[in-house]
Enzyme design. Sequence first.
Site, PDB file in Angstrom:
ATOM      1  N   LYS A  96       0.862  -1.189   0.000  1.00 38.31           N
ATOM      2  CA  LYS A  96       0.000   0.000   0.000  1.00 38.31           C
ATOM      3  C   LYS A  96       0.894   1.233   0.000  1.00 38.31           C
ATOM      4  O   LYS A  96       1.696   1.438   0.909  1.00 38.31           O
ATOM      5  CB  LYS A  96      -0.910   0.001   1.232  1.00 38.31           C
ATOM      6  CG  LYS A  96      -1.728   1.275   1.351  1.00 38.31           C
ATOM      7  CD  LYS A  96      -2.785   1.210   2.429  1.00 38.31           C
ATOM      8  CE  LYS A  96      -3.508   2.539   2.525  1.00 38.31           C
ATOM      9  NZ  LYS A  96      -4.556   2.527   3.545  1.00 38.31           N
TER      10      LYS A  96
ATOM     11  N   LYS B 154      -2.196  -1.558  -3.781  1.00 34.05           N
ATOM     12  CA  LYS B 154      -3.054  -0.379  -3.772  1.00 34.05           C
ATOM     13  C   LYS B 154      -2.216   0.881  -3.853  1.00 34.05           C
ATOM     14  O   LYS B 154      -1.253   0.983  -3.093  1.00 34.05           O
ATOM     15  CB  LYS B 154      -3.870  -0.384  -2.472  1.00 34.05           C
ATOM     16  CG  LYS B 154      -4.677   0.840  -2.222  1.00 34.05           C
ATOM     17  CD  LYS B 154      -5.280   0.800  -0.853  1.00 34.05           C
ATOM     18  CE  LYS B 154      -5.936   2.134  -0.618  1.00 34.05           C
ATOM     19  NZ  LYS B 154      -6.394   2.304   0.712  1.00 34.05           N
TER      20      LYS B 154
HETATM   21  C1  PBG Z   1      -7.552   3.549   5.456  1.00 31.48           C
HETATM   22  C2  PBG Z   1      -7.771   3.449   3.988  1.00 31.48           C
HETATM   23  C3  PBG Z   1      -7.575   4.411   2.986  1.00 31.48           C
HETATM   24  C4  PBG Z   1      -8.043   3.858   1.794  1.00 31.48           C
HETATM   25  C5  PBG Z   1      -8.491   2.582   2.099  1.00 31.48           C
HETATM   26  N1  PBG Z   1      -8.296   2.343   3.452  1.00 31.48           N
HETATM   27  C6  PBG Z   1      -7.078   5.804   3.070  1.00 31.48           C
HETATM   28  C7  PBG Z   1      -5.683   6.097   3.411  1.00 31.48           C
HETATM   29  O1  PBG Z   1      -4.842   5.215   3.572  1.00 31.48           O
HETATM   30  O2  PBG Z   1      -5.431   7.287   3.570  1.00 31.48           O
HETATM   31  C8  PBG Z   1      -8.078   4.561   0.449  1.00 31.48           C
HETATM   32  C9  PBG Z   1      -9.058   4.009  -0.532  1.00 31.48           C
HETATM   33  C10 PBG Z   1      -9.323   4.878  -1.708  1.00 31.48           C
HETATM   34  O3  PBG Z   1      -8.670   5.905  -1.955  1.00 31.48           O
HETATM   35  O4  PBG Z   1     -10.256   4.529  -2.434  1.00 31.48           O
HETATM   36  N2  PBG Z   1      -6.230   3.568   5.837  1.00 31.48           N
END
Ligand code: PBG
Length: 326
Positions: free
Chosen positions: A195, A249
């Site tokens: 991520k 992601k």
């Molecule tokens: C929580 C989380 C996030 C997303 C999914 N889980 C936001 C972040 O990490 O700031 C982002 C999902 C998206 O942008 O569609 N940590």
Amino acid sequence: MGFPVTRMRRLRISNVLREMLQATRISVNDFIYPLFVIEGEKIKNPVPSMPGVYQFSPDQLLFEVEKIVKAGLKSIILFGIPAKKDAIGSEAYAENGIVQKALRLIKEEFPDLVLITDVCLCEYTDHGHCGLIDNGRILNDPTLELLAKTAVSHAQAGADIVAPSDMMDGRVKAIREALDQKGFTDTLIMAYSAKYASSFYGPFRDAAGSAPQFGDRKTYQMDPASSLEQAILEARLDIEEGADMIMVKPALAYMDVIKKLKERFLCPMVSYNVSGEYAMIKAASEKGWLDEKAVVLELMTGLKRAGSDLIITYHALDIARWLQEV
Ligand code: PBG
């Protein structure tokens, strides 16, 4: 043997032949639909930067889930927006927290729908970070216990799969141990393994009200320019700690990572087509600059070809309906 004996265009000569030769096919089974659930009643708040996406109160959420099931989708991932936030994200693991409430309602009405929950603290902390903080530092080890508590409370409320998105080291191990200890040995873990600290999460943070109140997430989420080896290590550690599925992601700017991890590891590979990626398509389509259905289906085909077994996307409901049309 080249031209004129070989003619590649022969393979494309008719629609039937092109269809016969398709090597990448998407189906409704490939998609997971993200949903935002907010405390309250009769609420359906549109998210301005994500046309077609809403924050639903639990009663309204049930109507939406009915549509989702009717369209043939098999799975949703839930994100919660609590009524109150505090420094330790108490509502994330409260027995009657918003996600826990929504899970119980949905499970009762739609027992076959696969329920996934995002396990993280950022939507529940007043500082908006994914872990506990001390003097501006995001603490790793003390956060693990809270993540594990959150995962267990989701499983107790009916989650089939928990998906930790916090990027703390060791969270998969902590969650697996806690789930097993409470008897949830069949609850799956879908780890957000690679991520990245991406600028594509902006619209999500509007939807979930989870923007960090100071600094950024760069000390825990991965650097977009970091090596592929780092992504491999993250995935390997998650699998060793007990992840059943791994995730990359965002998706579109990281297709090489998806391909690499799919080649390296045997477990199912999930891609998250995030909020900013969705917003780009929506904005251009609204302007008439892109054909929304055509580009979305093309992108999803690309994500499958890169190695995704499953794709989390805000386009999922539209896709399911488009696939029913043909
Ligand atoms: C929580 C989380 C996030 C997303 C999914 N889980 C936001 C972040 O990490 O700031 C982002 C999902 C998206 O942008 O569609 N940590």
